[in-house]
Design an enzyme around this catalytic site. Structure first.
Site, PDB file in Angstrom:
ATOM      1  N   TYR A 177      78.817  44.956  66.386  1.00 40.47           N
ATOM      2  CA  TYR A 177      79.504  45.019  64.973  1.00 40.47           C
ATOM      3  C   TYR A 177      78.625  44.970  64.232  1.00 40.47           C
ATOM      4  CZ  TYR A 177      83.660  45.141  62.191  1.00 40.47           C
ATOM      5  OH  TYR A 177      84.640  45.529  61.373  1.00 40.47           O
ATOM      6  N   ARG A 229      85.869  52.929  53.435  1.00 45.01           N
ATOM      7  CA  ARG A 229      84.837  51.650  52.791  1.00 45.01           C
ATOM      8  C   ARG A 229      84.150  51.078  54.186  1.00 45.01           C
ATOM      9  NH1 ARG A 229      85.838  45.718  51.269  1.00 45.01           N
ATOM     10  NH2 ARG A 229      85.944  46.023  53.573  1.00 45.01           N
ATOM     11  N   LYS A 247      84.984  46.829  66.727  1.00 39.41           N
ATOM     12  CA  LYS A 247      86.085  45.777  66.555  1.00 39.41           C
ATOM     13  C   LYS A 247      86.941  45.662  67.773  1.00 39.41           C
ATOM     14  CE  LYS A 247      87.351  43.185  62.944  1.00 39.41           C
ATOM     15  NZ  LYS A 247      86.950  42.935  61.545  1.00 39.41           N
ATOM     16  N   GLU A 318      91.603  48.166  59.165  1.00 37.58           N
ATOM     17  CA  GLU A 318      89.946  47.847  58.885  1.00 37.58           C
ATOM     18  C   GLU A 318      89.384  48.773  57.814  1.00 37.58           C
ATOM     19  OE1 GLU A 318      88.804  45.464  60.882  1.00 37.58           O
ATOM     20  OE2 GLU A 318      86.708  45.688  59.965  1.00 37.58           O
ATOM     21  N   ASP A 319      88.793  48.397  57.036  1.00 38.88           N
ATOM     22  CA  ASP A 319      87.962  49.006  56.105  1.00 38.88           C
ATOM     23  C   ASP A 319      88.612  50.189  55.244  1.00 38.88           C
ATOM     24  OD1 ASP A 319      86.075  47.303  56.826  1.00 38.88           O
ATOM     25  OD2 ASP A 319      84.501  48.638  57.784  1.00 38.88           O
ATOM     26  N   ASP A 341      92.147  42.868  58.193  1.00 40.14           N
ATOM     27  CA  ASP A 341      90.946  41.891  58.546  1.00 40.14           C
ATOM     28  C   ASP A 341      90.330  41.419  57.521  1.00 40.14           C
ATOM     29  OD1 ASP A 341      89.742  40.017  60.229  1.00 40.14           O
ATOM     30  OD2 ASP A 341      88.256  41.329  60.148  1.00 40.14           O
ATOM     31  N   ASP A 342      90.089  42.591  56.549  1.00 39.70           N
ATOM     32  CA  ASP A 342      89.394  42.475  55.357  1.00 39.70           C
ATOM     33  C   ASP A 342      89.985  41.451  54.345  1.00 39.70           C
ATOM     34  OD1 ASP A 342      87.308  44.457  56.169  1.00 39.70           O
ATOM     35  OD2 ASP A 342      89.234  45.895  56.087  1.00 39.70           O
ATOM     36  N   ASN A 499      78.339  38.894  49.090  1.00 40.27           N
ATOM     37  CA  ASN A 499      77.509  39.437  49.883  1.00 40.27           C
ATOM     38  C   ASN A 499      76.770  40.566  49.439  1.00 40.27           C
ATOM     39  OD1 ASN A 499      77.944  38.173  52.497  1.00 40.27           O
ATOM     40  ND2 ASN A 499      80.071  39.050  52.533  1.00 40.27           N
TER      41      ASN A 499
HETATM   42  P1  NAI Z   1      84.750  42.757  42.515  1.00 39.25           P
HETATM   43  O1  NAI Z   1      83.617  43.549  41.725  1.00 39.25           O
HETATM   44  O2  NAI Z   1      86.115  43.502  42.515  1.00 39.25           O
HETATM   45  O3  NAI Z   1      84.852  41.306  41.727  1.00 39.25           O
HETATM   46  C1  NAI Z   1      83.689  40.626  41.069  1.00 39.25           C
HETATM   47  C2  NAI Z   1      84.425  39.758  40.170  1.00 39.25           C
HETATM   48  O4  NAI Z   1      83.515  38.859  39.739  1.00 39.25           O
HETATM   49  C3  NAI Z   1      85.081  40.209  38.919  1.00 39.25           C
HETATM   50  O5  NAI Z   1      86.243  39.545  38.696  1.00 39.25           O
HETATM   51  C4  NAI Z   1      84.075  39.814  37.707  1.00 39.25           C
HETATM   52  O6  NAI Z   1      84.815  39.730  36.491  1.00 39.25           O
HETATM   53  C5  NAI Z   1      83.438  38.820  38.533  1.00 39.25           C
HETATM   54  N1  NAI Z   1      82.172  38.494  37.792  1.00 39.25           N
HETATM   55  C6  NAI Z   1      81.249  38.993  37.427  1.00 39.25           C
HETATM   56  N2  NAI Z   1      80.219  38.353  36.794  1.00 39.25           N
HETATM   57  C7  NAI Z   1      80.619  37.189  36.600  1.00 39.25           C
HETATM   58  C8  NAI Z   1      79.910  35.989  36.208  1.00 39.25           C
HETATM   59  N3  NAI Z   1      78.844  36.086  35.630  1.00 39.25           N
HETATM   60  N4  NAI Z   1      80.899  34.844  36.444  1.00 39.25           N
HETATM   61  C9  NAI Z   1      81.932  34.775  36.951  1.00 39.25           C
HETATM   62  N5  NAI Z   1      82.737  35.911  37.508  1.00 39.25           N
HETATM   63  C10 NAI Z   1      81.935  36.868  37.115  1.00 39.25           C
HETATM   64  O7  NAI Z   1      84.228  42.458  43.784  1.00 39.25           O
HETATM   65  P2  NAI Z   1      85.006  42.035  45.058  1.00 39.25           P
HETATM   66  O8  NAI Z   1      85.410  43.069  46.012  1.00 39.25           O
HETATM   67  O9  NAI Z   1      86.060  41.077  44.784  1.00 39.25           O
HETATM   68  O10 NAI Z   1      83.755  41.388  45.992  1.00 39.25           O
HETATM   69  C11 NAI Z   1      83.140  39.968  45.445  1.00 39.25           C
HETATM   70  C12 NAI Z   1      82.210  39.665  46.173  1.00 39.25           C
HETATM   71  O11 NAI Z   1      82.653  38.860  47.379  1.00 39.25           O
HETATM   72  C13 NAI Z   1      81.409  40.933  47.061  1.00 39.25           C
HETATM   73  O12 NAI Z   1      80.064  40.264  46.978  1.00 39.25           O
HETATM   74  C14 NAI Z   1      81.845  40.858  48.282  1.00 39.25           C
HETATM   75  O13 NAI Z   1      80.746  41.200  49.269  1.00 39.25           O
HETATM   76  C15 NAI Z   1      82.210  39.386  48.659  1.00 39.25           C
HETATM   77  N6  NAI Z   1      82.991  39.297  49.648  1.00 39.25           N
HETATM   78  C16 NAI Z   1      82.811  37.960  50.551  1.00 39.25           C
HETATM   79  C17 NAI Z   1      83.631  37.900  51.421  1.00 39.25           C
HETATM   80  C18 NAI Z   1      83.386  36.693  52.415  1.00 39.25           C
HETATM   81  O14 NAI Z   1      83.968  36.206  53.233  1.00 39.25           O
HETATM   82  N7  NAI Z   1      82.138  36.153  52.219  1.00 39.25           N
HETATM   83  C19 NAI Z   1      84.811  38.536  51.903  1.00 39.25           C
HETATM   84  C20 NAI Z   1      84.978  39.664  50.843  1.00 39.25           C
HETATM   85  C21 NAI Z   1      83.993  39.893  49.899  1.00 39.25           C
END
Ligand code: NAI
Length: 655
Positions: A177, A229, A247, A318-319, A341-342, A499
């Site tokens: 994976y 995606r 998966k 998924e994705d 899952d996402d 990430n």
């Molecule tokens: P997105 O681009 O839709 O949202 C990003 C958010 O961060 C927006 O609301 C934006 O206004 C905010 N932001 C930008 N600059 C900022 C700052 N300086 N201060 C505070 N907030 C700020 O992105 P999405 O899809 O929501 O993903 C966000 C991150 O979460 C990605 O890096 C993704 O890889 C990660 N992620 C992590 C998961 C995990 O379990 N670790 C699971 C899913 C996503």
């Protein structure tokens, strides 16, 4: 029978299977629940004892296959019954389901007509695993080499493939994976060797129902993607098949889902990836993606066709790209047993981390209601997580309003309050609205925080216990902010979830340095454990693998037609239940992946108990019967006995 007309052979086999199955069902149903749930109560056909083998190392648990009324491996628990269309001899060796390579006993070689077709010496499945593992780990072998080796193994000997995966799950999960499967998906058209799974394309619209019948076996779990995606790699169209395949391999390895009853699928609605459209070897339909109603019609037709063919199967999305993922889940969540899952898996893992942190602090899951969260990032990830944490707080007794008051959401414009003008079309906007409207905006005369207040000010004034990042902004959790967290809390909970590593809000080193190693740290990407002034800080990493196998297994075994928020919460509470006191003391909030089968037993059992509690149980009320008689121990035994374990069973003809 070998020489009899095909139709006669087939009906004789069906009759044999039917009788064996009926005997086994009657036998199991006659037993008290605790007995029936035990691996010893498998019933069914036993092979003649002529399969004496050299002694094997280690005691492998006996695979009992699915039992009770769930599915149909009763007759095949202790033996592998050959499909009637398979001939003796070389065909056996060319079929990955029956092939054991050098693992056939002499008696079996005679029976299957393969004596002389394999080398004379016998090797047990453990010895075969050792050999492949050594080959695979020779110096210089790349992750992609390992992925190819595993594919080749799956194509020639499925049992050995799954055994290797189970034995080395910690090392092989990142190959099968993410991240390696991503690399494989990028070149999937070129890597294509043998068909695996099913492709439903834009050109097949109107035929999905009929196509489902091209898949001959029964199905328990489907993983479907539209490839829009794939991991962090964007639109890979039909090449997303690699994700569905990988998966499901994890479902088999992690929860013992029967590999004969999983179906990887792709909805090939085209691709907007110009490089793929220009690639002469791209194997998907060569057109831009369907949009709007035409797109949703494909998804709807697929779901309906699955329901018609396998009404009890679990469908895991998924994705799918963010703009489609939530609408699809909302559209079908009450329509079919399904799960994304996402969205849901990710939220459950974060919640499990919070419950794990509660345990590490010597608190109970219900203490989530006393936490204050600052959530940075109001995109689909941040809002999906915040929403689910909110649901958990309500589950533990807060009113929705009380629970919203425990959250401070900060995005790129600062603190989000009721004074914010929201863009309805932005991803996550719908979920953000209640958080925004429940936080009154202050002005210079009031004590409340003002609209757009910067993160440092929010942290200073709100004094959160949990700081959560889904902002994609590297270093957003500055030393100042981390130090404040350490001042307000004996053990601050710090979760930079963005990430990849290059986007994480802080590193484990920064969190440890600013808090003197007192933080409970959990990130989305891998970080090193830390030691500061002799104090150890564990760098936890969330992983959806903790959730989906057990959740899937539990929801199918209990016969639910829906995965409720309560079931998801039960899964989250069950994950840290596998941690022992020493691990909690070290600040570990997730268990080790190498224990995934034990984790999945706990998750599945908790999910089943919750489903029973919510009145969602199907299949004649067997689970509540076991619960009544033997409690959770009985359920766990039942779950364990239902898991497929890859081992060589004597192969027999059923006639
Ligand atoms: P997105 O681009 O839709 O949202 C990003 C958010 O961060 C927006 O609301 C934006 O206004 C905010 N932001 C930008 N600059 C900022 C700052 N300086 N201060 C505070 N907030 C700020 O992105 P999405 O899809 O929501 O993903 C966000 C991150 O979460 C990605 O890096 C993704 O890889 C990660 N992620 C992590 C998961 C995990 O379990 N670790 C699971 C899913 C996503």
């Amino acid at each position: 029978f070998r020489d009899a007309p095909f139709v006669m052979r087939r009906s004789a086999v069906d009759l044999t299977r039917h009788l064996a199955r009926r005997r086994a069902t009657e036998f199991l149903d006659a037993l008290p629940a605790s007995r029936a749930a035990s691996p010893l109560a498998s019933g069914g056909v036993r092979c003649a004892s002529d399969d004496a083998k050299p002694p094997e190392r280690g005691a492998a648990p006996l695979s009992t296959g699915w039992n009770r009324k769930h599915s149909c491996r009763f007759a095949e628990h202790d033996v592998q019954v050959m499909h009637p269309d398979t001939n003796r001899g070389i065909e056996v060796l060319l079929n990955p389901i029956y092939n054991k390579g050098t693992g056939f006993s002499i008696a079996e070689k005679e029976r299957l007509g393969v004596r002389g077709l394999t080398p004379p010496r016998y090797f047990s499945i453990e010895q075969q695993c050792d050999k492949i593992w050594e080959n695979m780990n020779e110096p210089g072998k790349t992750a992609m080499f390992k992925w190819r080796s595993m594919q080749a193994l799956q194509d020639r000997n499925e049992t050995l493939f799954y055994r290797l995966l189970v034995e080395h799950i910690e090392e092989l999960a990142p190959i099968i994976y993410t991240p390696t499967v991503g690399e494989a998906c990028l070149q999937y058209s070129r890597l294509f060797r043998r068909p695996r799974g099913m492709y439903f394309s834009a050109d097949d619209v109107g035929h999905f129902n009929a196509m489902m019948y091209n898949w001959k076996s029964d199905v328990n779990v489907i993983v479907v993607t539209d490839g829009s995606r794939v991991l962090g790699l964007g639109d890979l169209g039909a090449q997303g098949m690699g994700i569905s395949v990988g998966k499901l391999d994890l479902y088999v390895a992690g929860a013992g889902i029967d590999p004969g009853k999983v179906l990887p699928c792709v909805l090939d609605v085209g691709t907007d990836n110009d490089a793929l459209l220009a690639d002469p070897y791209y194997f998907g339909v060569n057109r831009k993606r369907l949009r709007g109603d035409a797109y949703y019609a494909v998804v709807d037709e697929f779901i309906q066709a699955v329901k018609n063919r396998w009404p009890n199967a679990l469908v895991q999305f998924e994705d799918f790209q963010t703009t489609h993922a939530m609408p699809i889940l909302r559209r079908h969540r009450n329509n079919v047993l399904c799960f994304n899952d996402d969205i849901q898996g990710t939220a459950v893992v974060v919640l499990a981390g919070v419950y794990g942190a509660m345990a590490a602090l010597g608190k109970s899951p219900g203490d989530i209601t006393k936490q204050t969260f600052v959530v940075c990032g109001a995109g689909s990830a941040g809002m999906g997580i915040a929403n689910f944490l909110h649901t958990a707080m309500v589950h533990h007794g807060l009113t929705p309003e009380q629970a919203y008051a425990r959250f401070f959401v900060v995005d790129k414009h600062g603190l989000v309050t009721s004074a914010r003008e929201l863009d309805d079309d932005a991803p996550g906007a719908e979920d953000l609205l209640p958080f925004a409207s429940s936080r009154a905006a202050g002005d210079e005369n009031s004590s409340a925080l003002r609209e757009g207040a910067p993160l440092a000010e929010v942290v200073r004034r709100a004094k959160p216990t949990v700081l959560l990042g889904a902002s994609t902004v590297k270093g957003l959790f500055t030393d100042e902010i981390l130090t404040l967290m350490g001042e307000f809390n004996e053990r601050p909970i710090i979760m930079p979830l963005s990430n990849p590593t290059s986007r994480a809000e802080c590193t484990s080193a920064a969190a440890a340095a600013a808090t003197g190693g007192r933080a409970i740290f959990s990130s989305g990407s891998p970080f090193e454990n830390q030691k500061v002034d002799g104090r150890y800080m564990h760098a936890n990493q969330g992983n959806n693998f903790y959730v989906f196998p057990g959740l899937g297994l539990g929801s199918i075994l209990v016969g639910s037609d829906h995965i409720s928020d309560g079931m998801l919460n039960a899964a989250a509470e069950a994950i840290p239940a596998s941690l022992d006191a020493d691990a909690l003391k070290r600040g570990e909030i997730y268990p080790r992946i190498k224990n995934i089968r034990d984790i999945s037993v706990k998750v599945a059992s908790a999910v089943m108990r919750q489903a029973v509690k919510e009145g969602r149980e199907g299949r004649g009320g067997k689970i509540s019967e076991i619960l009544k008689l033997d409690g959770m121990e009985g359920i766990e035994r039942y779950v364990r006995s239902s898991m497929y374990y890859p081992e060589y069973r004597p192969t027999v003809f059923a006639f």
